[in-house]
Design a protein around this motif. Sequence first.
Motif, PDB file in Angstrom:
ATOM      1  N   ARG A  42       0.814  -1.215   0.000  1.00  0.00           N
ATOM      2  CA  ARG A  42       0.000   0.000   0.000  1.00  0.00           C
ATOM      3  C   ARG A  42       0.844   1.261   0.000  1.00  0.00           C
ATOM      4  O   ARG A  42       0.581   2.204  -0.742  1.00  0.00           O
ATOM      5  N   ASP A  43       1.902   1.289   0.836  1.00  0.00           N
ATOM      6  CA  ASP A  43       2.709   2.506   0.908  1.00  0.00           C
ATOM      7  C   ASP A  43       3.528   2.710  -0.363  1.00  0.00           C
ATOM      8  O   ASP A  43       3.694   3.846  -0.823  1.00  0.00           O
ATOM      9  N   CYS A  44       4.060   1.643  -0.932  1.00  0.00           N
ATOM     10  CA  CYS A  44       4.781   1.787  -2.196  1.00  0.00           C
ATOM     11  C   CYS A  44       3.853   2.329  -3.277  1.00  0.00           C
ATOM     12  O   CYS A  44       4.202   3.261  -4.010  1.00  0.00           O
ATOM     13  N   HIS A  53       4.951   6.265  -1.102  1.00  0.00           N
ATOM     14  CA  HIS A  53       5.748   6.344   0.125  1.00  0.00           C
ATOM     15  C   HIS A  53       6.594   5.078   0.277  1.00  0.00           C
ATOM     16  O   HIS A  53       6.456   4.340   1.258  1.00  0.00           O
ATOM     17  N   TYR A  86       8.349   3.592   3.422  1.00  0.00           N
ATOM     18  CA  TYR A  86       7.565   2.890   4.437  1.00  0.00           C
ATOM     19  C   TYR A  86       7.025   1.574   3.893  1.00  0.00           C
ATOM     20  O   TYR A  86       5.984   1.073   4.322  1.00  0.00           O
ATOM     21  N   CYS A  87       7.757   1.010   2.948  1.00  0.00           N
ATOM     22  CA  CYS A  87       7.426  -0.297   2.366  1.00  0.00           C
ATOM     23  C   CYS A  87       7.240  -1.331   3.476  1.00  0.00           C
ATOM     24  O   CYS A  87       7.967  -1.343   4.478  1.00  0.00           O
ATOM     25  N   ASP A 130      10.925  10.357   3.504  1.00  0.00           N
ATOM     26  CA  ASP A 130       9.622  10.002   2.916  1.00  0.00           C
ATOM     27  C   ASP A 130       9.604  10.399   1.444  1.00  0.00           C
ATOM     28  O   ASP A 130       8.650  10.990   0.934  1.00  0.00           O
TER      29      ASP A 130
END
Length: 368
Positions: free
Chosen positions: A96-98, A102, A105-106, A316
Amino acid sequence: MSIPTRAAVVESGGAPFTLSDVELDEPGPHEAVVRMVATGLCHTDLGVASGALPFPLPGVLGHEGAGVVEAVGAAVTGVAPGDHVVLSFTSCGGCRDCRGGHPAYCATWLPLNLIGGRRADGTGTISRAGEELGGHFFGQSSLAERALVDERSLVKVDREVPLASIAPLGCGVQTGVGAVWNVLKPVTGSTVVVLGAGAVGLSAVMAAALTPATDIVAVDRVAERLSLARELGATHTIDANGTDLAAALADITGGRGADGVVETTGDVGVLRRGVDVLAARGTLVVVGAPPFGTEVALDVNGLLGGKRVVGLTLGDAETQTFIPALVRLVKEGRLPLHRLISTYPFADIDRAVRDMSEGKAVKPVLTF
């Protein structure tokens, strides 16, 4: 077929870097072989080399590489042989973060970058005399003449910019800049305080100088670092030796306090003082990393004025857009990164480590 090269190997926690002949695995579909031109030294490299983090040793570190692509795997599309690249962290690309922009925060960031020592599929990337070494550090392990690099660690850059001048962008510089631009986002009249005037802190100072912030305050114990901070854009400096931070900042801000603080030292006492000097609705960005498990006590009632404490990894930053923008600023002279850099031949890595540890060099960059 394996690829022979020479690398700086750390044999065990606390051991020095030793130049050694090693072999790289042949590149997988999403990897490239990069001939290194320069690699920055970071405190994270030294922390892992000391044994403070559970990275598998013997191993090859290095995560601020810059070089020229020599070969690419069958599925690599973003770079080609001959391209100039800056190397940064890697990420899975699918969580989701990738997907949300972002990647720092992988969901698998720690094993892929900091403590795993291997590819995501568990295979190694570096060996010596048939024995596997810890590698794949930040998807690169760039303290070597050649590196086997994960595709998501590669950032194509302007070939007119000398690679030794931009190698630190992959970690320390983008961390300091990202703390200001991506988290604090100063508005007109803001006060930004940077605690610690090392490479990350001075990068934050330079970044703040490119915003509408009115007061940019650098805090450190070393007079030479404070002088450099002023030259890079700090409007005020505070010598932390015997100076009360709260009182000094009250004088600067008319009693209001700081709208934004970047804490780079990793000292929890400094972090606590940084939170205490925040203005109402101010934000402190935690960049400095003390040993795992370290805790800090905060005055809970003091937070109720809307203060925020935000942790940060690698600014970030979405590297494919962020790093080329920084390269352009370096090229145009608006981000004077050369003021932080001291260059050393790769064979002098021990001297570079010593100078960094003793504070003689802000950002050592090894050249090949």
